[in-house]
Design a protein around this motif. Structure first.
Motif, PDB file in Angstrom:
ATOM      1  N   VAL A 244     -21.722 -12.631 -29.880  1.00 45.39           N
ATOM      2  CA  VAL A 244     -20.970 -11.937 -28.827  1.00 45.39           C
ATOM      3  C   VAL A 244     -19.781 -12.784 -28.387  1.00 45.39           C
ATOM      4  N   ASP A 245     -19.965 -14.098 -28.305  1.00 47.86           N
ATOM      5  CA  ASP A 245     -18.869 -14.988 -27.931  1.00 47.86           C
ATOM      6  C   ASP A 245     -17.714 -14.885 -28.926  1.00 47.86           C
ATOM      7  N   TYR A 246     -18.009 -14.872 -30.206  1.00 48.38           N
ATOM      8  CA  TYR A 246     -16.947 -14.751 -31.217  1.00 48.38           C
ATOM      9  C   TYR A 246     -16.279 -13.390 -31.165  1.00 48.38           C
ATOM     10  N   VAL A 247     -17.045 -12.340 -30.956  1.00 52.29           N
ATOM     11  CA  VAL A 247     -16.455 -11.007 -30.808  1.00 52.29           C
ATOM     12  C   VAL A 247     -15.540 -10.998 -29.585  1.00 52.29           C
ATOM     13  N   ASP A 248     -15.996 -11.613 -28.492  1.00 53.94           N
ATOM     14  CA  ASP A 248     -15.160 -11.712 -27.289  1.00 53.94           C
ATOM     15  C   ASP A 248     -13.878 -12.490 -27.566  1.00 53.94           C
ATOM     16  N   ARG A 249     -13.983 -13.571 -28.332  1.00 48.37           N
ATOM     17  CA  ARG A 249     -12.792 -14.364 -28.670  1.00 48.37           C
ATOM     18  C   ARG A 249     -11.806 -13.532 -29.478  1.00 48.37           C
TER      19      ARG A 249
ATOM     20  N   VAL B 180       0.547  -6.068 -34.316  1.00 45.37           N
ATOM     21  CA  VAL B 180       0.297  -6.263 -32.881  1.00 45.37           C
ATOM     22  C   VAL B 180       0.486  -4.964 -32.112  1.00 45.37           C
ATOM     23  N   ARG B 181       1.557  -4.257 -32.356  1.00 42.39           N
ATOM     24  CA  ARG B 181       1.872  -3.076 -31.550  1.00 42.39           C
ATOM     25  C   ARG B 181       1.113  -1.825 -31.983  1.00 42.39           C
ATOM     26  N   TYR B 182       0.694  -1.739 -33.255  1.00 45.88           N
ATOM     27  CA  TYR B 182       0.085  -0.494 -33.717  1.00 45.88           C
ATOM     28  C   TYR B 182      -1.367  -0.622 -34.148  1.00 45.88           C
ATOM     29  N   ASP B 183      -1.772  -1.760 -34.671  1.00 41.84           N
ATOM     30  CA  ASP B 183      -3.123  -1.891 -35.210  1.00 41.84           C
ATOM     31  C   ASP B 183      -4.117  -2.520 -34.238  1.00 41.84           C
ATOM     32  N   LEU B 184      -3.650  -3.406 -33.386  1.00 40.11           N
ATOM     33  CA  LEU B 184      -4.585  -4.141 -32.530  1.00 40.11           C
ATOM     34  C   LEU B 184      -5.244  -3.281 -31.459  1.00 40.11           C
ATOM     35  N   ALA B 185      -4.593  -2.221 -31.007  1.00 37.38           N
ATOM     36  CA  ALA B 185      -5.217  -1.349 -30.000  1.00 37.38           C
ATOM     37  C   ALA B 185      -6.516  -0.765 -30.546  1.00 37.38           C
ATOM     38  N   ASN B 186      -6.487  -0.304 -31.779  1.00 43.49           N
ATOM     39  CA  ASN B 186      -7.689   0.238 -32.409  1.00 43.49           C
ATOM     40  C   ASN B 186      -8.732  -0.857 -32.622  1.00 43.49           C
ATOM     41  N   LEU B 187      -8.299  -2.032 -33.039  1.00 47.64           N
ATOM     42  CA  LEU B 187      -9.221  -3.147 -33.237  1.00 47.64           C
ATOM     43  C   LEU B 187      -9.908  -3.523 -31.928  1.00 47.64           C
ATOM     44  N   ILE B 188      -9.163  -3.574 -30.851  1.00 45.07           N
ATOM     45  CA  ILE B 188      -9.734  -3.901 -29.542  1.00 45.07           C
ATOM     46  C   ILE B 188     -10.810  -2.890 -29.176  1.00 45.07           C
ATOM     47  N   SER B 189     -10.528  -1.637 -29.388  1.00 44.35           N
ATOM     48  CA  SER B 189     -11.509  -0.584 -29.095  1.00 44.35           C
ATOM     49  C   SER B 189     -12.774  -0.753 -29.942  1.00 44.35           C
ATOM     50  N   GLN B 190     -12.599  -1.054 -31.211  1.00 43.66           N
ATOM     51  CA  GLN B 190     -13.742  -1.263 -32.105  1.00 43.66           C
ATOM     52  C   GLN B 190     -14.552  -2.484 -31.668  1.00 43.66           C
ATOM     53  N   LEU B 191     -13.885  -3.546 -31.276  1.00 41.62           N
ATOM     54  CA  LEU B 191     -14.583  -4.750 -30.830  1.00 41.62           C
ATOM     55  C   LEU B 191     -15.372  -4.483 -29.546  1.00 41.62           C
ATOM     56  N   GLN B 192     -14.805  -3.701 -28.653  1.00 36.99           N
ATOM     57  CA  GLN B 192     -15.523  -3.342 -27.431  1.00 36.99           C
ATOM     58  C   GLN B 192     -16.789  -2.565 -27.763  1.00 36.99           C
TER      59      GLN B 192
ATOM     60  N   ILE C  63     -18.534  -2.654 -30.575  1.00 38.89           N
ATOM     61  CA  ILE C  63     -19.483  -3.567 -31.211  1.00 38.89           C
ATOM     62  C   ILE C  63     -20.147  -4.455 -30.167  1.00 38.89           C
ATOM     63  N   ARG C  64     -19.365  -4.965 -29.250  1.00 42.49           N
ATOM     64  CA  ARG C  64     -19.919  -5.845 -28.221  1.00 42.49           C
ATOM     65  C   ARG C  64     -20.956  -5.110 -27.396  1.00 42.49           C
ATOM     66  N   HIS C  65     -20.667  -3.905 -26.989  1.00 43.81           N
ATOM     67  CA  HIS C  65     -21.619  -3.140 -26.183  1.00 43.81           C
ATOM     68  C   HIS C  65     -22.873  -2.809 -26.989  1.00 43.81           C
ATOM     69  N   TRP C  66     -22.689  -2.542 -28.261  1.00 47.12           N
ATOM     70  CA  TRP C  66     -23.832  -2.256 -29.130  1.00 47.12           C
ATOM     71  C   TRP C  66     -24.737  -3.482 -29.217  1.00 47.12           C
ATOM     72  N   ARG C  67     -24.145  -4.649 -29.389  1.00 50.73           N
ATOM     73  CA  ARG C  67     -24.922  -5.880 -29.498  1.00 50.73           C
ATOM     74  C   ARG C  67     -25.614  -6.236 -28.195  1.00 50.73           C
ATOM     75  N   ILE C  68     -24.926  -6.093 -27.091  1.00 49.89           N
ATOM     76  CA  ILE C  68     -25.507  -6.461 -25.807  1.00 49.89           C
ATOM     77  C   ILE C  68     -26.681  -5.538 -25.472  1.00 49.89           C
ATOM     78  N   GLN C  69     -26.531  -4.270 -25.783  1.00 46.91           N
ATOM     79  CA  GLN C  69     -27.586  -3.305 -25.478  1.00 46.91           C
ATOM     80  C   GLN C  69     -28.719  -3.405 -26.479  1.00 46.91           C
TER      81      GLN C  69
END
Length: 120
Positions: free
Chosen positions: A7-12, A98-110, A112-118
């Motif tokens: 989770v720490d690495y996903v957060d990073r 940065v402007r077009y791809d990272l928004a989707n990546l951020i959403s995917q990481l969120q 994954i993080r919630h899936w792991r925490i739960q």
């Protein structure tokens, strides 16, 4: 790798992606291409993003296979290009990432993080 470490690495990864986007908020591509300080800061954010992804891959390769929706190889390739051959880094491609791809990546990481925490 422990779940907490994972989770720490996903957060990073998420933090680095968010930083790169924040650094370019309100900028045009031409302004980015003319601003060395922002280029260097964004480059560092992308390296940190790639480093965290690489650590996940080294310590928990199953996690990468479990989440093929993330562009793991592209994240690694960008990090490697920046670190190993920085004079060839394409700033326009970096801007697009940065402007077009990272928004989707951020959403995917969120997600994954919630899936792991739960623990689901």
């Amino acid at each position: 790798m422990s779940v907490e470490r994972l989770v720490d690495y996903v957060d990073r990864m998420q933090q680095a992606a968010e930083q790169a986007r924040a650094l370019t908020d309100g900028m045009t591509e031409s302004a980015f291409l003319a601003d060395l300080k922002t280029q260097l800061a964004v480059t560092m954010s992308l390296v940190l993003l790639g480093e965290a992804a690489a650590r996940i891959g080294m310590s928990n390769p199953d996690f990468l296979r479990d989440h093929p929706e993330l562009p793991w190889s592209k994240i690694s390739e960008m990090r490697n290009l920046i670190v190993n051959d920085d004079h060839r880094a394409d700033l326009s491609a970096m801007w697009g990432t940065v402007r077009y791809d990272l928004a989707n990546l951020i959403s995917q990481l969120q997600s994954i993080r919630h899936w792991r925490i739960q623990g689901e």
